[in-house]
Structures are given as structure tokens and as C-alpha cells.
Design a protein around this motif. Sequence first.
Motif, PDB file in Angstrom:
ATOM      1  N   ASN A 483      -3.815  10.209  15.913  1.00  0.00           N
ATOM      2  CA  ASN A 483      -4.940  10.327  14.985  1.00  0.00           C
ATOM      3  C   ASN A 483      -5.013  11.760  14.484  1.00  0.00           C
ATOM      4  OD1 ASN A 483      -6.712   7.712  15.040  1.00  0.00           O
ATOM      5  ND2 ASN A 483      -6.069   8.059  17.160  1.00  0.00           N
ATOM      6  N   VAL A 484      -4.987  11.910  13.175  1.00  0.00           N
ATOM      7  CA  VAL A 484      -5.036  13.231  12.547  1.00  0.00           C
ATOM      8  C   VAL A 484      -6.254  13.272  11.636  1.00  0.00           C
ATOM      9  CG1 VAL A 484      -3.853  14.844  11.031  1.00  0.00           C
ATOM     10  CG2 VAL A 484      -2.536  13.525  12.698  1.00  0.00           C
ATOM     11  N   PHE A 485      -7.154  14.247  11.896  1.00  0.00           N
ATOM     12  CA  PHE A 485      -8.384  14.358  11.097  1.00  0.00           C
ATOM     13  C   PHE A 485      -8.521  15.762  10.532  1.00  0.00           C
ATOM     14  CE2 PHE A 485     -12.599  16.260  11.320  1.00  0.00           C
ATOM     15  CZ  PHE A 485     -13.218  15.605  10.287  1.00  0.00           C
ATOM     16  N   ALA A 486      -8.904  15.833   9.255  1.00  0.00           N
ATOM     17  CA  ALA A 486      -9.243  17.108   8.611  1.00  0.00           C
ATOM     18  C   ALA A 486     -10.441  16.884   7.705  1.00  0.00           C
ATOM     19  CB  ALA A 486      -8.064  17.653   7.821  1.00  0.00           C
ATOM     20  N   THR A 487     -11.359  17.816   7.730  1.00  0.00           N
ATOM     21  CA  THR A 487     -12.543  17.679   6.892  1.00  0.00           C
ATOM     22  C   THR A 487     -12.183  17.730   5.406  1.00  0.00           C
ATOM     23  OG1 THR A 487     -13.945  18.662   8.579  1.00  0.00           O
ATOM     24  CG2 THR A 487     -14.771  18.707   6.334  1.00  0.00           C
ATOM     25  N   GLU A 488     -11.273  18.625   5.012  1.00  0.00           N
ATOM     26  CA  GLU A 488     -10.976  18.810   3.594  1.00  0.00           C
ATOM     27  C   GLU A 488      -9.745  18.014   3.152  1.00  0.00           C
ATOM     28  OE1 GLU A 488     -10.821  22.951   2.682  1.00  0.00           O
ATOM     29  OE2 GLU A 488     -12.823  23.342   3.478  1.00  0.00           O
ATOM     30  N   CYS A 489      -8.592  18.280   3.741  1.00  0.00           N
ATOM     31  CA  CYS A 489      -7.401  17.556   3.297  1.00  0.00           C
ATOM     32  C   CYS A 489      -6.297  17.609   4.331  1.00  0.00           C
ATOM     33  CB  CYS A 489      -6.889  18.110   1.966  1.00  0.00           C
ATOM     34  SG  CYS A 489      -6.261  19.810   2.074  1.00  0.00           S
ATOM     35  N   VAL A 490      -5.361  16.636   4.208  1.00  0.00           N
ATOM     36  CA  VAL A 490      -4.135  16.616   4.999  1.00  0.00           C
ATOM     37  C   VAL A 490      -2.968  16.648   4.025  1.00  0.00           C
ATOM     38  CG1 VAL A 490      -2.687  15.273   6.579  1.00  0.00           C
ATOM     39  CG2 VAL A 490      -5.167  15.371   6.937  1.00  0.00           C
ATOM     40  N   ILE A 491      -2.009  17.562   4.267  1.00  0.00           N
ATOM     41  CA  ILE A 491      -0.860  17.731   3.379  1.00  0.00           C
ATOM     42  C   ILE A 491       0.400  17.582   4.221  1.00  0.00           C
ATOM     43  CG2 ILE A 491       0.332  19.299   1.801  1.00  0.00           C
ATOM     44  CD1 ILE A 491      -2.414  20.704   1.414  1.00  0.00           C
ATOM     45  N   ALA A 492       1.285  16.630   3.829  1.00  0.00           N
ATOM     46  CA  ALA A 492       2.526  16.399   4.573  1.00  0.00           C
ATOM     47  C   ALA A 492       3.594  15.866   3.631  1.00  0.00           C
ATOM     48  CB  ALA A 492       2.279  15.427   5.717  1.00  0.00           C
ATOM     49  N   LYS A 493       4.830  15.902   4.122  1.00  0.00           N
ATOM     50  CA  LYS A 493       5.927  15.321   3.345  1.00  0.00           C
ATOM     51  C   LYS A 493       6.012  13.824   3.622  1.00  0.00           C
ATOM     52  CE  LYS A 493      10.845  15.870   2.320  1.00  0.00           C
ATOM     53  NZ  LYS A 493      12.088  16.623   2.623  1.00  0.00           N
ATOM     54  N   ASN A 494       6.041  13.449   4.903  1.00  0.00           N
ATOM     55  CA  ASN A 494       6.108  12.044   5.305  1.00  0.00           C
ATOM     56  C   ASN A 494       5.024  11.751   6.325  1.00  0.00           C
ATOM     57  OD1 ASN A 494       8.576  11.600   3.788  1.00  0.00           O
ATOM     58  ND2 ASN A 494       9.644  12.693   5.435  1.00  0.00           N
ATOM     59  N   ILE A 495       4.456  10.523   6.239  1.00  0.00           N
ATOM     60  CA  ILE A 495       3.439  10.085   7.198  1.00  0.00           C
ATOM     61  C   ILE A 495       3.843   8.712   7.713  1.00  0.00           C
ATOM     62  CG2 ILE A 495       1.021   9.487   7.549  1.00  0.00           C
ATOM     63  CD1 ILE A 495       0.251  11.443   5.382  1.00  0.00           C
ATOM     64  N   GLY A 496       3.823   8.555   9.035  1.00  0.00           N
ATOM     65  CA  GLY A 496       4.220   7.296   9.648  1.00  0.00           C
ATOM     66  C   GLY A 496       5.694   7.308   9.992  1.00  0.00           C
ATOM     67  N   SER A 497       6.252   6.113  10.263  1.00  0.00           N
ATOM     68  CA  SER A 497       7.669   6.002  10.603  1.00  0.00           C
ATOM     69  C   SER A 497       8.221   4.678  10.101  1.00  0.00           C
ATOM     70  CB  SER A 497       7.863   6.109  12.118  1.00  0.00           C
ATOM     71  OG  SER A 497       7.155   5.074  12.781  1.00  0.00           O
ATOM     72  N   GLU A 498       9.512   4.654   9.902  1.00  0.00           N
ATOM     73  CA  GLU A 498      10.153   3.413   9.446  1.00  0.00           C
ATOM     74  C   GLU A 498       9.979   2.342  10.502  1.00  0.00           C
ATOM     75  OE1 GLU A 498      13.931   3.309   7.108  1.00  0.00           O
ATOM     76  OE2 GLU A 498      14.049   5.394   7.794  1.00  0.00           O
ATOM     77  N   GLY A 499       9.589   1.167  10.064  1.00  0.00           N
ATOM     78  CA  GLY A 499       9.358   0.074  10.997  1.00  0.00           C
ATOM     79  C   GLY A 499       7.967   0.071  11.581  1.00  0.00           C
ATOM     80  N   GLY A 500       7.242   1.163  11.424  1.00  0.00           N
ATOM     81  CA  GLY A 500       5.837   1.225  11.880  1.00  0.00           C
ATOM     82  C   GLY A 500       5.662   1.007  13.359  1.00  0.00           C
ATOM     83  N   GLY A 501       6.508   1.643  14.165  1.00  0.00           N
ATOM     84  CA  GLY A 501       6.456   1.451  15.618  1.00  0.00           C
ATOM     85  C   GLY A 501       5.182   1.964  16.263  1.00  0.00           C
ATOM     86  N   THR A 502       4.681   3.096  15.791  1.00  0.00           N
ATOM     87  CA  THR A 502       3.452   3.685  16.373  1.00  0.00           C
ATOM     88  C   THR A 502       2.368   3.740  15.305  1.00  0.00           C
ATOM     89  OG1 THR A 502       4.938   5.579  16.406  1.00  0.00           O
ATOM     90  CG2 THR A 502       3.557   5.267  18.310  1.00  0.00           C
ATOM     91  N   GLU A 503       1.122   3.543  15.769  1.00  0.00           N
ATOM     92  CA  GLU A 503       0.007   3.582  14.811  1.00  0.00           C
ATOM     93  C   GLU A 503      -0.282   5.023  14.414  1.00  0.00           C
ATOM     94  OE1 GLU A 503      -4.105   1.237  14.471  1.00  0.00           O
ATOM     95  OE2 GLU A 503      -4.141   2.775  16.042  1.00  0.00           O
ATOM     96  N   THR A 504      -0.374   5.206  13.108  1.00  0.00           N
ATOM     97  CA  THR A 504      -0.706   6.529  12.578  1.00  0.00           C
ATOM     98  C   THR A 504      -1.977   6.411  11.755  1.00  0.00           C
ATOM     99  OG1 THR A 504       1.655   7.055  12.458  1.00  0.00           O
ATOM    100  CG2 THR A 504       0.144   8.478  11.239  1.00  0.00           C
ATOM    101  N   VAL A 505      -2.990   7.203  12.116  1.00  0.00           N
ATOM    102  CA  VAL A 505      -4.285   7.164  11.418  1.00  0.00           C
ATOM    103  C   VAL A 505      -4.579   8.555  10.873  1.00  0.00           C
ATOM    104  CG1 VAL A 505      -6.746   6.697  11.603  1.00  0.00           C
ATOM    105  CG2 VAL A 505      -5.117   5.333  12.939  1.00  0.00           C
ATOM    106  N   ILE A 506      -4.838   8.622   9.551  1.00  0.00           N
ATOM    107  CA  ILE A 506      -5.200   9.886   8.899  1.00  0.00           C
ATOM    108  C   ILE A 506      -6.625   9.751   8.374  1.00  0.00           C
ATOM    109  CG2 ILE A 506      -4.573  11.581   7.147  1.00  0.00           C
ATOM    110  CD1 ILE A 506      -2.353  11.108   9.184  1.00  0.00           C
TER     111      ILE A 506
END
Length: 654
Positions: A483-506
Motif C-alpha cells: 500500500n502506497v499513500f501520498a497526500t499530493e501525488c505518486v509518480i512512477a514509471k511502472n505500477i504493479g506487476s505482470e500477471g498481477g501476483g501481488t496486490e498493489t494499492v495506490i
Amino acid sequence: MVTLDMIRKDMATFLEKDKEIHFIEVRADTLDEALADAAVQFDTRIANLEYEVVERGFDGFLGLAKKPWCLKIYQNPELVKKVVVGKNGEVIDSEEEEGIDRITSRDGAFYIRHFGTEIMLKVDLPIGEGKPALADSVIEELNRPDTKKFDADKIRSLVESGTNGEYVPVGDYNHEPSADAIFVIDISSDELKATATINPPALGGADVSVDQIKRALTQQGVVAGISDEKIQALVDNPSYNEPVVVAEAVLPVDGKDAYITYNFETDRSKIRAKQAANGQVDFKELNLIQNVVEGQPLAQKILAEHGKSGKTLYGRYLEAKNGRDIPLPIGKNVKVDKDGRTILAACNGQVLLINDKICVEPIMEVDGVNIKTGNITFLGTVIVKGAVEDGFNVKASGNIEVSGTVGKCTLESDGDIIVSSGIIGRDEGKIVCGGSLWAKFIQNTTVRVEENIIVTDSIMNSEVSAQKKIILNGKRAQITGGNVFATECVIAKNIGSEGGGTETVISVGFDPRAKKRLEELLEMQNNNIKTLDELELNIATLENMKKVRKSLPKEKEESLYKLNEQKNEIIAENAQYNDEIENIQARLRQLKNIGKVYVSGTVYSGVKIFVRDEKDEVRADTKNLIFFYENGFVRRGKYEQPNLDDIKGPEGYS
């Protein structure tokens, strides 16, 4: 009304006090020298002396017409030192009495001496459980050939009542002057000691008296150091044919040198590991760091003492050395208090003694955090040149900089945290930061940051929150799992993974702490409004009663006053709540526009995006887009470069 009898009594009291006053006349160039001379002669402190000016001195002009001061100096009778006797019969001043054990028991004693033509008796009464002297023993000793007569009844009375340290006549004897005791006074060549050697009297001869010894000392020019106690002890228990000290020079006492008392441990070998309540030693808590805060006293200089001059038996001065002064051991980041003797910390940090100088270091450098250093708690910045190993913690009021990796441990900082390598928390690591966090990567770690998080590689399977921005700006720049939380913004190149093996929450666009505080404030405000309604009803009832009766009983009047006071307090409290509520609501309104997620690469399927409280679950891999809030929904837009002008690197880093 003042009567003649009252005046007589007062005059008698003053007369008794005056009898206790012994004065000397002293001539000296200055008042201070005269008082110092008198203090030596009286063997007391200058503070216990009083004086009258007989002749006023004059410093002269260019050394001419110089005139000494002449003073009549005496001791204040109320401050004259009383004398007590120690266990071994030694004489001790009352000022030293507290440091000795008091005599609880002592047998009574009697002394028979032949002075002039009279037989003299001195009786000391017993103390505590001591046995009294026996009158029969006195009488038996008096039955000798040269005794003319003695008063047995008087002897028995004196043995019972004592003689208060004085010799009392009890009879006469046949005095033969040629059989008198003979004594000789010898004075050492250095004028420091005078002895009396007594040859015993023959039958019919007189003993040596205290006055005879003192008169002989005076005739030989002795003016200082005469000991009444030693002379009296010699007369009471004479040691015949042996020199016995009866006068000693007042030896000078050199002043003590100045020295420093430290409020911290200067010997690091004495610093020990912390012991738990069960008695086990925690070798992670080595207590090697002695933290201090700004303004804390670190050490104090104890001033050098002035020496106390002495005097030979002939009155010649013996000079004493004054104690040596020393400079204050002032090092870095310390200051001197107003008293000129106390050293204070000029900043927060650890206090150290470096080359005999007291220093406060606001920055602590260690090669690594491990079993050698133990846990580190420091009021300043901590720089770790190596790694922070598993199981060891670092807490700092300033920044924390780590050149190596951070393992399964806790880092807490009021400032920034910079980790040149990565953070591998193994699901137990924890980072708490009052500023911003810079790291190469974050894995399986809980991170809570008050400002920004800047990562050059990846965030994996971690619970990460920032009150401002989370920025991943490296070649990979990927968020995977957690779980990744930011009050203003989150900046990344890639989020998650191929096949969606693990839950990713932004999550972006809201401030959970501000939101929780807003709910608390609204609830407290509602409670105050209810209380205010009840108060106003009670106040109105009492005021109506006052109008009808024109006055209220005392209890009711006090109750009305207290109710009005309580009402005013609640109104003031609600005004403060309103200001805080408006500030929080303004902050939350601002977040409506800035809560965004920027993805320059791919958002993989299965990723959940929350903007404010609205969710967008990604169903298929998507590239180059922005997630933002609009009209109650999470919208997607074409990727555009975010503005990062407000992001600055940590001090000393590019």
C-alpha cells in the motif's frame, strides 16, 4: 514601663558578655592585613571578628608620610567557638563537632596538686555510664608526711559536685621551696614549636602551674600559638623529664587549586550496557552516547582558594600559597554562563572530552550500527558510513545518513533520512521521518514520512505513506505490491506487476490525519453546543429569578457567576475549534486539485487506484496516463510531465 530593676538586669547581661570579649591591638598597613593578623591570633575566621579603629591609617603620597592602621579587634562573644572533647581527650572545635562521634560515657577523675603553700583539688564528673571519683581515694592520697591539714567535708562535697575544671584549695602542706618542681622551656630554631620539660618535685615541693608555664613562654618572647589546653593537660597529667609541646606556630595553609567538576562521564570505560528489570544486560543498549540539549550545564569550575597565612611563635608571618587558577576547558559548541564558571551546551548533540576540552558534537559519525555501537539515540545528525544491521535501531533529532543498507531495524528522525543503498525490512523494518526520505529501494518495510519520499529504484511489498509526494525517478522506478499513500501525488514509471501476483494499492488526494482530526473537532464542537444550550437555560432561569426577587441568595449568585464563566470558556473554545476546522477544510479543498497519480510507463492489471475516496481498479495493462479526481469519479488522462520544482535534494547531496 522601663524600671531600674530591668536596667540592672540588662546591664548585668551586657557585663557577662563583655567579660567574654578578649581584644588585641593590631597595627598593619591595611584593614585587611590587620584583620588577617587577628584571625590568625584568635584562630578563627575573619567573619567572626569585630573591630574599633584606634588610629586611621594613611597610604601616604609617593611612599612618604605613610601611616599604619591601629585597630582594637575582638571576637563576637556569640560567635566564639565552643570546645568539645573527643574520645581520646583531644580538644575539638564546635565547628568540627558534627564530624566526630560524641563521647557517651567517661569515668570521673580527680587531680591533686600543690601550688604555693596550698593543696589544690580538681574533680571531673563522670559522663553517661562512667563511674564517679571516690572521696576516700582523694583522702587516702592526701595522707602523706608533708600534709598539714585538709577539709574532708569539703573534699566530699567537691567530689560530688565537681569543680568545673578549676583547682580548688582543700588544705595546706609544709612547703619546702628547694623541693619545688623545675621546668625548662625550649623553643625550636625554626620558631615552630615550644616544649616544656618538667623535673618532678620532691616531698614538700610545689608542682608547676599553668600560669608559671605561660609566664615563662611570654618571657621568652612567645606571642602566638600558646595552647591553653596542652598546658592544662600537662599540669593535670605531667610527663616528667620528657619534653612536652605547649605551644605551636600557626602553620600556613595553602589554598586549594581550582578544578573542574563534570556533569557527564569523562571516562568512557565506565559507561556500561543497560540492565533490564530482570537483571539481564541488553548489549544493544550500550549507552555510549551522552546526549545534551542546548543550555544544559556540562561542567563547573570550582574557584581556587586563597591560602591562610600562619605565624611563628615569635609572631613572624608564614606566607601561604594561593591555589592555582586554571582556564576553562572550552571546546566546540559550548559557551560560558553569566557566572563565568559554568560551561553550557550551545547546541543539541553529544558531549565529549576531546584533548581535555569539553565539546558538543551536533553530528555523530560511526562506521556502522552493530554490536560494537549498540542502538543509537542522538540529539543531532547521525552519519553511518556502513550499514545498519538487523536488530539495531537509530533515533536522531536531526538527519540520519546511511551509506550502506538498512536491515530489519527501526530508523526514527526528526529531520531527513538518506539511505544511499536500499532498505530491506523483512516485514519488520520501520522508518519514521519528520522530513523527507531518500533511498535507492524499499523492500518489505513500513515507512511513514512527514514530507516527501524519493526512491531511485523500486518500492516492493511495503506500507508507505508521505504527507506530500512519493517520487520514483530511476530507470526502473517501479511500485510492486503493498500500500502506497501520498497526500499530493505518486509518480512512477511502472505500477504493479505482470500477471498481477501481488496486490498493489495506490492512494492519493486526502490527508487521513487531517480528516480524523476534523471528525474529532466537529464532535467536540457539537458537544460544546449541547452544553452551551443547557448553560444558557440555567443562566436564564437564575436571571429571571433575580429580576423577580431583585437579589439572589449568596449561593445562587456564586452559581450564576460560575455558569457565566463556563459559558465564556466554551464560546472561546468553540472559536478555536472553528479556526482549526477552517484550516483543515481549506487543506482538504486544496487536495481535490492536486491528488494525482502519474505513470510514464505501464499500470498493470489488478492495480487499485484511490483518488480521495473514489476507486479505479485497472482491468487491463495501460500506459502513459494520469489518474485524477473529477465530478465524483476517478478520471484518466494523457500523461504529462509533473512539476517538481519544489523538490530539493538533501543538504550536501545533488
